[in-house]
Design an enzyme around this catalytic site. Sequence first.
Site, PDB file in Angstrom:
ATOM      1  N   LEU A  39       0.843  -1.210   0.000  1.00  0.00           N
ATOM      2  CA  LEU A  39       0.000   0.000   0.000  1.00  0.00           C
ATOM      3  C   LEU A  39       0.872   1.251   0.000  1.00  0.00           C
ATOM      4  CD1 LEU A  39      -2.976  -0.933   2.391  1.00  0.00           C
ATOM      5  CD2 LEU A  39      -2.803  -1.207  -0.100  1.00  0.00           C
ATOM      6  N   THR A  40       1.670   1.389  -1.064  1.00  0.00           N
ATOM      7  CA  THR A  40       2.380   2.651  -1.293  1.00  0.00           C
ATOM      8  C   THR A  40       1.330   3.669  -1.734  1.00  0.00           C
ATOM      9  OG1 THR A  40       2.712   2.240  -3.642  1.00  0.00           O
ATOM     10  CG2 THR A  40       4.405   1.368  -2.131  1.00  0.00           C
ATOM     11  N   THR A 137       7.239  -5.094 -18.668  1.00  0.00           N
ATOM     12  CA  THR A 137       6.765  -4.017 -19.541  1.00  0.00           C
ATOM     13  C   THR A 137       7.481  -4.035 -20.885  1.00  0.00           C
ATOM     14  OG1 THR A 137       6.777  -1.608 -19.767  1.00  0.00           O
ATOM     15  CG2 THR A 137       8.475  -2.531 -18.380  1.00  0.00           C
ATOM     16  N   ASP A 138       6.847  -3.430 -21.898  1.00  0.00           N
ATOM     17  CA  ASP A 138       7.514  -3.300 -23.204  1.00  0.00           C
ATOM     18  C   ASP A 138       8.662  -2.284 -23.150  1.00  0.00           C
ATOM     19  OD1 ASP A 138       6.013  -0.956 -23.019  1.00  0.00           O
ATOM     20  OD2 ASP A 138       4.937  -1.236 -24.913  1.00  0.00           O
ATOM     21  N   GLU A 139       8.711  -1.470 -22.078  1.00  0.00           N
ATOM     22  CA  GLU A 139       9.732  -0.412 -22.026  1.00  0.00           C
ATOM     23  C   GLU A 139      11.152  -0.967 -21.922  1.00  0.00           C
ATOM     24  OE1 GLU A 139       8.936   2.965 -19.592  1.00  0.00           O
ATOM     25  OE2 GLU A 139       6.810   2.961 -20.075  1.00  0.00           O
ATOM     26  N   TYR A 179      13.203   3.569 -14.508  1.00  0.00           N
ATOM     27  CA  TYR A 179      12.109   2.600 -14.369  1.00  0.00           C
ATOM     28  C   TYR A 179      12.355   1.372 -15.245  1.00  0.00           C
ATOM     29  CZ  TYR A 179       7.644   0.357 -15.490  1.00  0.00           C
ATOM     30  OH  TYR A 179       6.659  -0.573 -15.741  1.00  0.00           O
ATOM     31  N   LYS A 183      13.115  -2.588 -14.296  1.00  0.00           N
ATOM     32  CA  LYS A 183      12.270  -3.711 -14.737  1.00  0.00           C
ATOM     33  C   LYS A 183      13.116  -4.714 -15.546  1.00  0.00           C
ATOM     34  CE  LYS A 183       8.359  -4.251 -14.364  1.00  0.00           C
ATOM     35  NZ  LYS A 183       7.526  -4.892 -13.280  1.00  0.00           N
ATOM     36  N   ASP A 309       9.847  18.534 -22.411  1.00  0.00           N
ATOM     37  CA  ASP A 309       9.729  17.089 -22.621  1.00  0.00           C
ATOM     38  C   ASP A 309      10.278  16.303 -21.424  1.00  0.00           C
ATOM     39  OD1 ASP A 309       9.018  14.850 -24.005  1.00  0.00           O
ATOM     40  OD2 ASP A 309      10.447  15.126 -25.655  1.00  0.00           O
TER      41      ASP A 309
HETATM   42  P1  NAD Z   1       0.647   0.598  -9.850  1.00  0.00           P
HETATM   43  O1  NAD Z   1       1.714   1.594  -9.546  1.00  0.00           O
HETATM   44  O2  NAD Z   1      -0.732   1.052 -10.117  1.00  0.00           O
HETATM   45  O3  NAD Z   1       0.555  -0.457  -8.653  1.00  0.00           O
HETATM   46  C1  NAD Z   1       1.699  -0.997  -8.036  1.00  0.00           C
HETATM   47  C2  NAD Z   1       1.247  -1.728  -6.781  1.00  0.00           C
HETATM   48  O4  NAD Z   1       2.406  -2.305  -6.170  1.00  0.00           O
HETATM   49  C3  NAD Z   1       0.614  -0.807  -5.733  1.00  0.00           C
HETATM   50  O5  NAD Z   1      -0.544  -1.393  -5.197  1.00  0.00           O
HETATM   51  C4  NAD Z   1       1.703  -0.676  -4.679  1.00  0.00           C
HETATM   52  O6  NAD Z   1       1.195  -0.445  -3.367  1.00  0.00           O
HETATM   53  C5  NAD Z   1       2.398  -2.014  -4.784  1.00  0.00           C
HETATM   54  N1  NAD Z   1       3.787  -1.965  -4.307  1.00  0.00           N
HETATM   55  C6  NAD Z   1       4.741  -1.062  -4.645  1.00  0.00           C
HETATM   56  N2  NAD Z   1       5.876  -1.322  -3.983  1.00  0.00           N
HETATM   57  C7  NAD Z   1       5.656  -2.439  -3.235  1.00  0.00           C
HETATM   58  C8  NAD Z   1       6.449  -3.199  -2.346  1.00  0.00           C
HETATM   59  N3  NAD Z   1       7.720  -2.861  -2.073  1.00  0.00           N
HETATM   60  N4  NAD Z   1       5.901  -4.286  -1.759  1.00  0.00           N
HETATM   61  C9  NAD Z   1       4.603  -4.639  -2.005  1.00  0.00           C
HETATM   62  N5  NAD Z   1       3.807  -3.933  -2.813  1.00  0.00           N
HETATM   63  C10 NAD Z   1       4.323  -2.849  -3.433  1.00  0.00           C
HETATM   64  O7  NAD Z   1       1.236  -0.271 -11.051  1.00  0.00           O
HETATM   65  P2  NAD Z   1       0.482  -0.877 -12.333  1.00  0.00           P
HETATM   66  O8  NAD Z   1       0.385   0.167 -13.363  1.00  0.00           O
HETATM   67  O9  NAD Z   1      -0.711  -1.605 -11.887  1.00  0.00           O
HETATM   68  O10 NAD Z   1       1.591  -1.929 -12.804  1.00  0.00           O
HETATM   69  C11 NAD Z   1       1.629  -3.233 -12.240  1.00  0.00           C
HETATM   70  C12 NAD Z   1       2.783  -3.997 -12.872  1.00  0.00           C
HETATM   71  O11 NAD Z   1       2.604  -4.098 -14.274  1.00  0.00           O
HETATM   72  C13 NAD Z   1       4.144  -3.355 -12.665  1.00  0.00           C
HETATM   73  O12 NAD Z   1       5.078  -4.385 -12.441  1.00  0.00           O
HETATM   74  C14 NAD Z   1       4.419  -2.642 -13.974  1.00  0.00           C
HETATM   75  O13 NAD Z   1       5.808  -2.557 -14.209  1.00  0.00           O
HETATM   76  C15 NAD Z   1       3.740  -3.568 -14.955  1.00  0.00           C
HETATM   77  N6  NAD Z   1       3.228  -2.939 -16.192  1.00  0.00           N
HETATM   78  C16 NAD Z   1       2.419  -1.843 -16.123  1.00  0.00           C
HETATM   79  C17 NAD Z   1       1.883  -1.303 -17.302  1.00  0.00           C
HETATM   80  C18 NAD Z   1       0.958  -0.108 -17.283  1.00  0.00           C
HETATM   81  O14 NAD Z   1       0.616   0.393 -18.340  1.00  0.00           O
HETATM   82  N7  NAD Z   1       0.507   0.367 -16.139  1.00  0.00           N
HETATM   83  C19 NAD Z   1       2.208  -1.887 -18.524  1.00  0.00           C
HETATM   84  C20 NAD Z   1       3.052  -3.004 -18.555  1.00  0.00           C
HETATM   85  C21 NAD Z   1       3.550  -3.530 -17.378  1.00  0.00           C
HETATM   86  O1  DAU Z   2       4.575   0.810 -21.878  1.00  0.00           O
HETATM   87  C1  DAU Z   2       4.202   0.300 -20.631  1.00  0.00           C
HETATM   88  C2  DAU Z   2       4.385   1.371 -19.571  1.00  0.00           C
HETATM   89  O2  DAU Z   2       3.339   2.307 -19.743  1.00  0.00           O
HETATM   90  C3  DAU Z   2       4.371   0.808 -18.155  1.00  0.00           C
HETATM   91  O3  DAU Z   2       5.461  -0.056 -17.983  1.00  0.00           O
HETATM   92  C4  DAU Z   2       4.435   1.942 -17.130  1.00  0.00           C
HETATM   93  O4  DAU Z   2       4.321   1.415 -15.819  1.00  0.00           O
HETATM   94  C5  DAU Z   2       3.288   2.894 -17.400  1.00  0.00           C
HETATM   95  O5  DAU Z   2       3.376   3.990 -16.502  1.00  0.00           O
HETATM   96  C6  DAU Z   2       3.318   3.389 -18.840  1.00  0.00           C
HETATM   97  O6  DAU Z   2       4.449   4.243 -19.071  1.00  0.00           O
HETATM   98  P1  DAU Z   2       4.346   5.613 -19.905  1.00  0.00           P
HETATM   99  O7  DAU Z   2       5.464   6.491 -19.490  1.00  0.00           O
HETATM  100  O8  DAU Z   2       4.183   5.342 -21.353  1.00  0.00           O
HETATM  101  O9  DAU Z   2       2.913   6.162 -19.336  1.00  0.00           O
HETATM  102  P2  DAU Z   2       2.420   7.615 -18.933  1.00  0.00           P
HETATM  103  O10 DAU Z   2       0.946   7.526 -18.715  1.00  0.00           O
HETATM  104  O11 DAU Z   2       3.248   8.211 -17.842  1.00  0.00           O
HETATM  105  O12 DAU Z   2       2.681   8.468 -20.244  1.00  0.00           O
HETATM  106  C7  DAU Z   2       2.104   8.121 -21.489  1.00  0.00           C
HETATM  107  C8  DAU Z   2       2.655   9.079 -22.530  1.00  0.00           C
HETATM  108  O13 DAU Z   2       2.115  10.393 -22.273  1.00  0.00           O
HETATM  109  C9  DAU Z   2       4.163   9.233 -22.482  1.00  0.00           C
HETATM  110  O14 DAU Z   2       4.657   9.408 -23.799  1.00  0.00           O
HETATM  111  C10 DAU Z   2       4.390  10.515 -21.687  1.00  0.00           C
HETATM  112  C11 DAU Z   2       3.164  11.343 -22.022  1.00  0.00           C
HETATM  113  N1  DAU Z   2       2.674  12.227 -20.933  1.00  0.00           N
HETATM  114  C12 DAU Z   2       2.457  11.689 -19.711  1.00  0.00           C
HETATM  115  C13 DAU Z   2       1.987  12.469 -18.667  1.00  0.00           C
HETATM  116  C14 DAU Z   2       1.764  11.872 -17.298  1.00  0.00           C
HETATM  117  C15 DAU Z   2       2.409  13.563 -21.189  1.00  0.00           C
HETATM  118  O15 DAU Z   2       2.587  14.055 -22.317  1.00  0.00           O
HETATM  119  N2  DAU Z   2       1.960  14.355 -20.160  1.00  0.00           N
HETATM  120  C16 DAU Z   2       1.747  13.838 -18.899  1.00  0.00           C
HETATM  121  O16 DAU Z   2       1.339  14.632 -17.990  1.00  0.00           O
END
Ligand code: NAD
Ligand code: DAU
Length: 373
Positions: A39-40, A137-139, A179, A183, A309
């Site tokens: 629960l961060t 992640t794809d990143e 990040y 990963k 940016d």
């Molecule tokens: P999020 O930030 O919404 O949630 C992360 C969760 O992990 C939170 O509930 C947080 O409390 C918990 N957490 C963080 N640190 C912790 C710790 N030390 N111990 C236990 N719990 C902890 O993340 P999300 O967007 O749901 O992403 C989930 C996973 O999927 C991540 O591994 C992320 O890299 C991956 N992912 C996310 C996306 C995306 O678009 N959001 C895409 C591809 C992969």
């Molecule tokens: O590709 C998968 C990833 O997608 C996950 O691994 C990450 O956890 C998730 O956060 C996401 O990363 P991005 O950096 O792509 O997501 P974000 O929503 O932060 O940004 C999406 C795009 O929009 C990116 O090119 C940055 C841009 N952006 C983002 C924010 C928050 C803006 O232009 N303005 C903004 O305020």
Amino acid sequence: MEFKRSIIITGGAGFIGSHVVRLFVNKYPEYHIINLDKLTYAGNLANLKDIEDRPNYTFVKADICDFDTIMALLPEYHVDGIIHLAAESHVDRSIKDPFTFARTNVMGTLSLLQAAKLYWESLPEKYEGKRFYHISTDEVYGALELTHPEGVKSDVSAHEVYGDEFFLETTKYNPHSPYSASKASSDHFVRAFHDTYGMPTVVTNCSNNYGPYQFPEKLIPLFINNIRHRKPLPVYGKGENVRDWLYVVDHARAIDVIFHEGKTAETYNIGGFNEWKNIDIIKVIIKTVDRLLGNPEGYSLDLITYVTDRMGHDLRYAIDSRKLKAELGWEPSLQFEEGIEKTVRWYLDHQEWMDNVTSGDYQKYYDNMYKDR
Ligand code: NAD
Ligand code: DAU
């Protein structure tokens, strides 16, 4: 109650994790689902209110970096599966505070792996019937070129594509942000535990998710909320970066299929075949929010504000997930137009959720309900 399986889902109170927990709790009443989350700021148990009283669901507040606690939990719950989503997930935060990302994403994953190894190797059947599933992640693959800045039709994608190349499971890792570097490192550790100790691992790399319960630091929920409150929409750079968007429930469905049917030691890419330039997706969001709020078309376009940016901003991500379709039959179920409409409606209909998250109140409330492990 005797359960058929006992599965820890880490990060289950976060965005994607909460959808995975909900899917597993509802679909598999014969499984015990243990949501392990620190629960961060990103974790919110209100995301799981609808399933929190189910007999096959347990929440444990714990840090994945706390090796001793994880070592105690695995035998306590007879855990035979781990679906690992817990992570620090926001690129902008990683640029400001890389240490936290190395701690959670690298050391936390290693702590889970080592605890699972010691526990599973201590059992008579050892790794038989076990699975360690790491969500990545794809990143990690880096950035692709924008060889078609105007977009072209392609047989790979349902939408236009902006380049000739796609990320494949075989694409070389080339992470750019703290990040994605963290990963990538965790992915390597997971594969190393298979190659060295024979742990039954599987890794998936997914593109950008969108949908309900996403923390409003990420583009889509942040912009929906800002439009509602007539606040500026900070577009990084020229808004020309491209992302591949997948509805979060489709990601959860893929995780279900891969957890059960994916081959050990395999990697699967998960994506939406759905590339969008940021500025184009922002215009879709503005149009949808304005329509649903009853504003005239174009009303909120003036909120677009071009800002400095993001450092090291990856230009284009595009996943090729044809392996997953060919081998396990998964493909996205929702068209983007339908998914974004559902998403915008959800945020507009859940203003209380948004207000709690943006004020931080959700954390004070749940801090009083659960004792840390
Ligand atoms: P999020 O930030 O919404 O949630 C992360 C969760 O992990 C939170 O509930 C947080 O409390 C918990 N957490 C963080 N640190 C912790 C710790 N030390 N111990 C236990 N719990 C902890 O993340 P999300 O967007 O749901 O992403 C989930 C996973 O999927 C991540 O591994 C992320 O890299 C991956 N992912 C996310 C996306 C995306 O678009 N959001 C895409 C591809 C992969
Ligand atoms: O590709 C998968 C990833 O997608 C996950 O691994 C990450 O956890 C998730 O956060 C996401 O990363 P991005 O950096 O792509 O997501 P974000 O929503 O932060 O940004 C999406 C795009 O929009 C990116 O090119 C940055 C841009 N952006 C983002 C924010 C928050 C803006 O232009 N303005 C903004 O305020």
